[in-house]
Design an enzyme around this catalytic site. Structure first.
Site, PDB file in Angstrom:
ATOM      1  N   LYS A  93       2.010   7.451  -0.237  1.00 12.85           N
ATOM      2  CA  LYS A  93       0.608   7.793  -0.530  1.00 12.85           C
ATOM      3  C   LYS A  93      -0.267   6.570  -0.294  1.00 12.85           C
ATOM      4  O   LYS A  93      -1.357   6.668   0.251  1.00 12.85           O
ATOM      5  CB  LYS A  93       0.426   8.288  -1.972  1.00 12.85           C
ATOM      6  CG  LYS A  93      -1.028   8.667  -2.241  1.00 12.85           C
ATOM      7  CD  LYS A  93      -1.189   9.363  -3.555  1.00 12.85           C
ATOM      8  CE  LYS A  93      -1.236   8.412  -4.708  1.00 12.85           C
ATOM      9  NZ  LYS A  93      -2.494   7.600  -4.719  1.00 12.85           N
ATOM     10  N   GLY A 152       6.186  11.341  -8.839  1.00 12.84           N
ATOM     11  CA  GLY A 152       6.242  10.506  -7.629  1.00 12.84           C
ATOM     12  C   GLY A 152       7.035   9.231  -7.927  1.00 12.84           C
ATOM     13  O   GLY A 152       7.952   8.867  -7.188  1.00 12.84           O
ATOM     14  N   HIS A 153       6.693   8.568  -9.048  1.00 13.86           N
ATOM     15  CA  HIS A 153       7.434   7.359  -9.442  1.00 13.86           C
ATOM     16  C   HIS A 153       8.918   7.696  -9.658  1.00 13.86           C
ATOM     17  O   HIS A 153       9.791   6.947  -9.248  1.00 13.86           O
ATOM     18  CB  HIS A 153       6.899   6.801 -10.774  1.00 13.86           C
ATOM     19  CG  HIS A 153       5.502   6.255 -10.697  1.00 13.86           C
ATOM     20  ND1 HIS A 153       4.462   6.773 -11.420  1.00 13.86           N
ATOM     21  CD2 HIS A 153       4.986   5.224  -9.986  1.00 13.86           C
ATOM     22  CE1 HIS A 153       3.363   6.097 -11.173  1.00 13.86           C
ATOM     23  NE2 HIS A 153       3.649   5.148 -10.303  1.00 13.86           N
ATOM     24  N   GLN A 195      -0.991   0.104   1.800  1.00 12.73           N
ATOM     25  CA  GLN A 195      -0.333  -0.875   0.914  1.00 12.73           C
ATOM     26  C   GLN A 195       1.104  -1.137   1.382  1.00 12.73           C
ATOM     27  O   GLN A 195       1.575  -2.275   1.401  1.00 12.73           O
ATOM     28  CB  GLN A 195      -0.330  -0.335  -0.521  1.00 12.73           C
ATOM     29  CG  GLN A 195       0.625  -1.064  -1.447  1.00 12.73           C
ATOM     30  CD  GLN A 195       0.518  -0.612  -2.893  1.00 12.73           C
ATOM     31  OE1 GLN A 195      -0.422  -0.976  -3.575  1.00 12.73           O
ATOM     32  NE2 GLN A 195       1.477   0.171  -3.366  1.00 12.73           N
ATOM     33  N   ALA A 234       2.024   4.757 -16.413  1.00 13.19           N
ATOM     34  CA  ALA A 234       1.517   6.132 -16.369  1.00 13.19           C
ATOM     35  C   ALA A 234       2.353   6.905 -15.344  1.00 13.19           C
ATOM     36  O   ALA A 234       1.842   7.493 -14.386  1.00 13.19           O
ATOM     37  CB  ALA A 234       0.024   6.185 -16.032  1.00 13.19           C
TER      38      ALA A 234
END
Ligand code: PAF
Length: 281
Positions: free
Chosen positions: A148, A33-34, A152, A29
């Site tokens: 973001k 950003g990716h 993580q 998806a």
């Protein structure tokens, strides 16, 4: 564009260690950003592997996994706008979890204890398990992750150091929509009115950065919750300020540290996270 179903095929195609490989792990998806991660990886490596795999072990709720957005056809189109420097890896469960879909156990100490670690129990074990598998199988020199998911990112840095995986972790800045909403695959799940309301998350975070509300975190939190409560569709799950060193939430801001605000907000049933740096006080 080359598409690989197994890491074995991918690695045998790029056997030469003279070629550097940059890895962009994703759950598909894809959004801008990716694509910013892919662009950076293309600038810094000979080949770029984009992995698309919705990792079951990092979802603490089955319903969340079931509704996670996916659109491989659209993802392929977006990636085709890059040169054939980019290849796609779309493994099935067996390729990443040959012994069954299960998280491994890790000890990341304080950095995993709060925020997402507290509210999504087991989430980081799942993330670390799949990222470790990806690093071992693809053997990239560099891997790219967005800020973001700042917590993580720290977990992945710790994983890489603990397991001596030897990958250079490249943090990439958050990409935001025009109205400030952090780009996320989950934004696709928002209704029009939820999408409009969700812009308030960053608006208020930005306001908090600019306003001097003293050093007490509770005043910042009260302000954030009060402002967001004007939007009926938004519900704050958590608001923390933590030092970027250890990611332990604080109640008072002290001089000499760099802090970040971390928040998770529900827009209807969709859970969105965001973070901003408060800078050195
Ligand atoms: O950030 C994500 O999309 C995922 O957590 C990751 C790093 C691809 C692991 O599944």
């Amino acid at each position: 564009m080359l598409v690989f179903k197994t890491a074995h095929h991918l690695r045998s195609r790029f056997k030469s260690n003279l070629q550097t490989i940059g890895l962009v792990p994703t759950m598909g998806a894809l959004h801008k950003g990716h694509l910013s991660l892919v662009k950076k990886a293309c600038e810094e490596n000979d080949k770029v592997v984009v992995s698309i795999y919705v990792n079951p072990t990092q979802f603490n709720e089955v319903s969340d996994l079931k509704k996670y957005p996916s659109n491989l056809e659209k993802d392929l189109k977006l990636l085709q706008s890059f040169s054939n420097q980019v290849v796609l890896y779309t493994p099935d469960h067996k390729d990443l979890y040959p012994d069954g879909i299960q998280s491994k156990t890790y000890d990341f100490g304080t950095i995993a204890a709060h925020m997402e670690g507290e509210y999504r129990v087991g989430h980081f074990e799942g993330v670390a398990t799949v990222v470790e598998a990806l690093f071992r199988k693809i053997q990239p020199q560099k891997a790219y992750f967005g800020e973001k998911d700042f917590q993580q990112l720290q977990i992945i840095k710790a994983l890489n150091a603990q397991k001596k995986l030897g990958v250079t972790i490249v943090p990439c800045p958050i990409v935001r929509e025009k109205d400030g909403l952090a780009m996320s695959s989950r934004n696709r799940l928002l209704t029009q009115s939820q999408r409009q309301a969700a812009a308030q998350i960053y608006t208020v975070l930005d306001e908090l950065k600019k306003r001097k509300l003293g050093k007490e975190v509770h005043a910042m939190k009260d302000f954030f919750i009060k402002e967001l409560s004007r939007e009926k569709e938004l519900k704050v799950e958590y608001f923390f300020v933590a030092s970027t060193n250890d990611l332990v939430p604080v109640t008072t801001i002290q001089e000499g540290f760099i802090y970040r605000i971390f928040t998770a907000v529900f827009a209807g049933k969709t859970r969105l996270i965001d973070t901003v740096e408060l800078g050195r006080i």
